[in-house]
Design a protein around this motif. Structure first.
Motif, PDB file in Angstrom:
ATOM      1  N   ILE A 113      -2.897   0.540  -3.998  1.00 34.61           N
ATOM      2  CA  ILE A 113      -4.025   1.385  -4.420  1.00 34.61           C
ATOM      3  C   ILE A 113      -5.308   0.561  -4.453  1.00 34.61           C
ATOM      4  O   ILE A 113      -6.362   0.987  -3.971  1.00 34.61           O
ATOM      5  CB  ILE A 113      -3.747   2.021  -5.798  1.00 34.61           C
ATOM      6  N   TRP A 114      -5.226  -0.634  -5.032  1.00 32.72           N
ATOM      7  CA  TRP A 114      -6.374  -1.538  -5.132  1.00 32.72           C
ATOM      8  C   TRP A 114      -6.943  -1.834  -3.740  1.00 32.72           C
ATOM      9  O   TRP A 114      -8.143  -1.722  -3.512  1.00 32.72           O
ATOM     10  CB  TRP A 114      -5.938  -2.830  -5.821  1.00 32.72           C
ATOM     11  N   ASN A 115      -6.071  -2.199  -2.829  1.00 31.30           N
ATOM     12  CA  ASN A 115      -6.510  -2.546  -1.478  1.00 31.30           C
ATOM     13  C   ASN A 115      -7.105  -1.341  -0.746  1.00 31.30           C
ATOM     14  O   ASN A 115      -8.104  -1.470  -0.040  1.00 31.30           O
ATOM     15  CB  ASN A 115      -5.361  -3.159  -0.678  1.00 31.30           C
ATOM     16  N   ALA A 116      -6.508  -0.176  -0.914  1.00 31.88           N
ATOM     17  CA  ALA A 116      -7.046   1.036  -0.273  1.00 31.88           C
ATOM     18  C   ALA A 116      -8.432   1.358  -0.834  1.00 31.88           C
ATOM     19  O   ALA A 116      -9.349   1.700  -0.071  1.00 31.88           O
ATOM     20  CB  ALA A 116      -6.094   2.214  -0.483  1.00 31.88           C
ATOM     21  N   ASP A 117      -8.597   1.233  -2.146  1.00 31.27           N
ATOM     22  CA  ASP A 117      -9.910   1.477  -2.760  1.00 31.27           C
ATOM     23  C   ASP A 117     -10.950   0.492  -2.242  1.00 31.27           C
ATOM     24  O   ASP A 117     -12.084   0.869  -1.929  1.00 31.27           O
ATOM     25  CB  ASP A 117      -9.825   1.400  -4.286  1.00 31.27           C
ATOM     26  N   LEU A 118     -10.572  -0.785  -2.152  1.00 34.52           N
ATOM     27  CA  LEU A 118     -11.514  -1.801  -1.651  1.00 34.52           C
ATOM     28  C   LEU A 118     -11.857  -1.575  -0.186  1.00 34.52           C
ATOM     29  O   LEU A 118     -13.012  -1.748   0.222  1.00 34.52           O
ATOM     30  CB  LEU A 118     -10.940  -3.209  -1.836  1.00 34.52           C
ATOM     31  N   ALA A 119     -10.879  -1.170   0.617  1.00 31.67           N
ATOM     32  CA  ALA A 119     -11.131  -0.904   2.036  1.00 31.67           C
ATOM     33  C   ALA A 119     -12.107   0.262   2.197  1.00 31.67           C
ATOM     34  O   ALA A 119     -13.056   0.184   2.990  1.00 31.67           O
ATOM     35  CB  ALA A 119      -9.818  -0.611   2.762  1.00 31.67           C
ATOM     36  N   ASN A 120     -11.902   1.327   1.448  1.00 37.43           N
ATOM     37  CA  ASN A 120     -12.810   2.476   1.506  1.00 37.43           C
ATOM     38  C   ASN A 120     -14.203   2.109   1.014  1.00 37.43           C
ATOM     39  O   ASN A 120     -15.207   2.517   1.612  1.00 37.43           O
ATOM     40  CB  ASN A 120     -12.252   3.651   0.695  1.00 37.43           C
ATOM     41  N   GLY A 126     -20.769  -0.595   4.185  1.00 37.85           N
ATOM     42  CA  GLY A 126     -21.107  -1.368   5.380  1.00 37.85           C
ATOM     43  C   GLY A 126     -20.718  -2.836   5.295  1.00 37.85           C
ATOM     44  O   GLY A 126     -21.296  -3.672   5.981  1.00 37.85           O
ATOM     45  N   CYS A 127     -19.738  -3.128   4.463  1.00 37.89           N
ATOM     46  CA  CYS A 127     -19.240  -4.504   4.329  1.00 37.89           C
ATOM     47  C   CYS A 127     -18.013  -4.682   5.222  1.00 37.89           C
ATOM     48  O   CYS A 127     -17.305  -3.726   5.524  1.00 37.89           O
ATOM     49  CB  CYS A 127     -18.814  -4.790   2.888  1.00 37.89           C
ATOM     50  N   THR A 128     -17.764  -5.912   5.601  1.00 41.89           N
ATOM     51  CA  THR A 128     -16.530  -6.236   6.309  1.00 41.89           C
ATOM     52  C   THR A 128     -15.406  -6.313   5.281  1.00 41.89           C
ATOM     53  O   THR A 128     -15.635  -6.687   4.129  1.00 41.89           O
ATOM     54  CB  THR A 128     -16.676  -7.580   7.040  1.00 41.89           C
ATOM     55  N   PHE A 129     -14.197  -5.969   5.684  1.00 44.37           N
ATOM     56  CA  PHE A 129     -13.038  -6.005   4.801  1.00 44.37           C
ATOM     57  C   PHE A 129     -11.937  -6.794   5.493  1.00 44.37           C
ATOM     58  O   PHE A 129     -11.653  -6.575   6.669  1.00 44.37           O
ATOM     59  CB  PHE A 129     -12.554  -4.588   4.505  1.00 44.37           C
ATOM     60  N   ILE A 130     -11.336  -7.726   4.771  1.00 44.86           N
ATOM     61  CA  ILE A 130     -10.190  -8.472   5.292  1.00 44.86           C
ATOM     62  C   ILE A 130      -8.986  -8.154   4.413  1.00 44.86           C
ATOM     63  O   ILE A 130      -9.009  -8.406   3.203  1.00 44.86           O
ATOM     64  CB  ILE A 130     -10.443  -9.993   5.330  1.00 44.86           C
ATOM     65  N   ALA A 131      -7.946  -7.607   5.024  1.00 41.52           N
ATOM     66  CA  ALA A 131      -6.716  -7.250   4.319  1.00 41.52           C
ATOM     67  C   ALA A 131      -5.820  -8.486   4.220  1.00 41.52           C
ATOM     68  O   ALA A 131      -5.014  -8.749   5.113  1.00 41.52           O
ATOM     69  CB  ALA A 131      -6.013  -6.113   5.041  1.00 41.52           C
TER      70      ALA A 131
END
Length: 167
Positions: A113-120, A126-131
């Motif tokens: 959930i945390w990662n999905a929220d951060l990705a969205n 307009g930020c880059t996201f690294i999983a």
């Protein structure tokens, strides 16, 4: 901490990599498991049991969202990358808040959930996201912690360097 960053760093030549909330998430799970914290005998409130805050993962995210928003407003020219959380090794324990957290479905769900929220959030801002959960596993973590070991730190530096070079 944001207030301590010099405003002169607000430049498109600056790269910021933001990793937020992992320790808050793990501490919260500890609080939810324990529910009460008894104060040590040396404290003025000795023996008193305080109810610990047990938050929904969304509440922790909302708190951090405000902090990231503040950073992005103050440093609107910076190349900002937000880093996801990663999973604890299966069957391992994490020493936090005086107890050992074991990998559980709840913890994995919270990380998802945390990662999905951060990705969205990253996409919307307009930020880059690294999983990071796609890059790191058991062999990258120090035993009993959520900290990267030497091998994991080298891999992380390579991932971040690639992000700068490709940008």
């Amino acid at each position: 901490q944001i207030g301590k960053i010099p405003s002169t760093w607000n430049s498109d030549n600056t790269y910021a990599f933001i990793s937020v909330g992992n320790n808050d998430m793990f501490s919260n799970i500890s609080n939810c498991d324990n529910v009460f914290e008894v104060q040590p005998i040396e404290s003025k409130d000795r023996g008193k049991a305080n109810k610990l805050s047990c938050l929904h993962i969304g509440e922790i995210y909302e708190d951090w969202k405000v902090k990231i928003d503040t950073f992005l407003e103050r440093f609107n020219e910076v190349n900002t990358t937000i880093l996801s959380s990663y999973y604890l090794p299966v069957g391992e324990g994490l020493e936090t808040c005086g107890i050992t957290l074991k990998t559980s479905k709840q913890l994995e769900d919270d990380v998802d959930i945390w990662n999905a929220d951060l990705a969205n959030y990253s996409k919307n801002k307009g930020c880059t996201f690294i999983a990071l959960d796609k890059y790191f596993g058991e062999k990258d973590l120090q035993k009993g912690t959520n900290s990267l070991n030497r091998y994991g730190k080298v891999r992380l530096s390579q991932i971040l360097e690639r992000q700068i070079v490709d940008n």
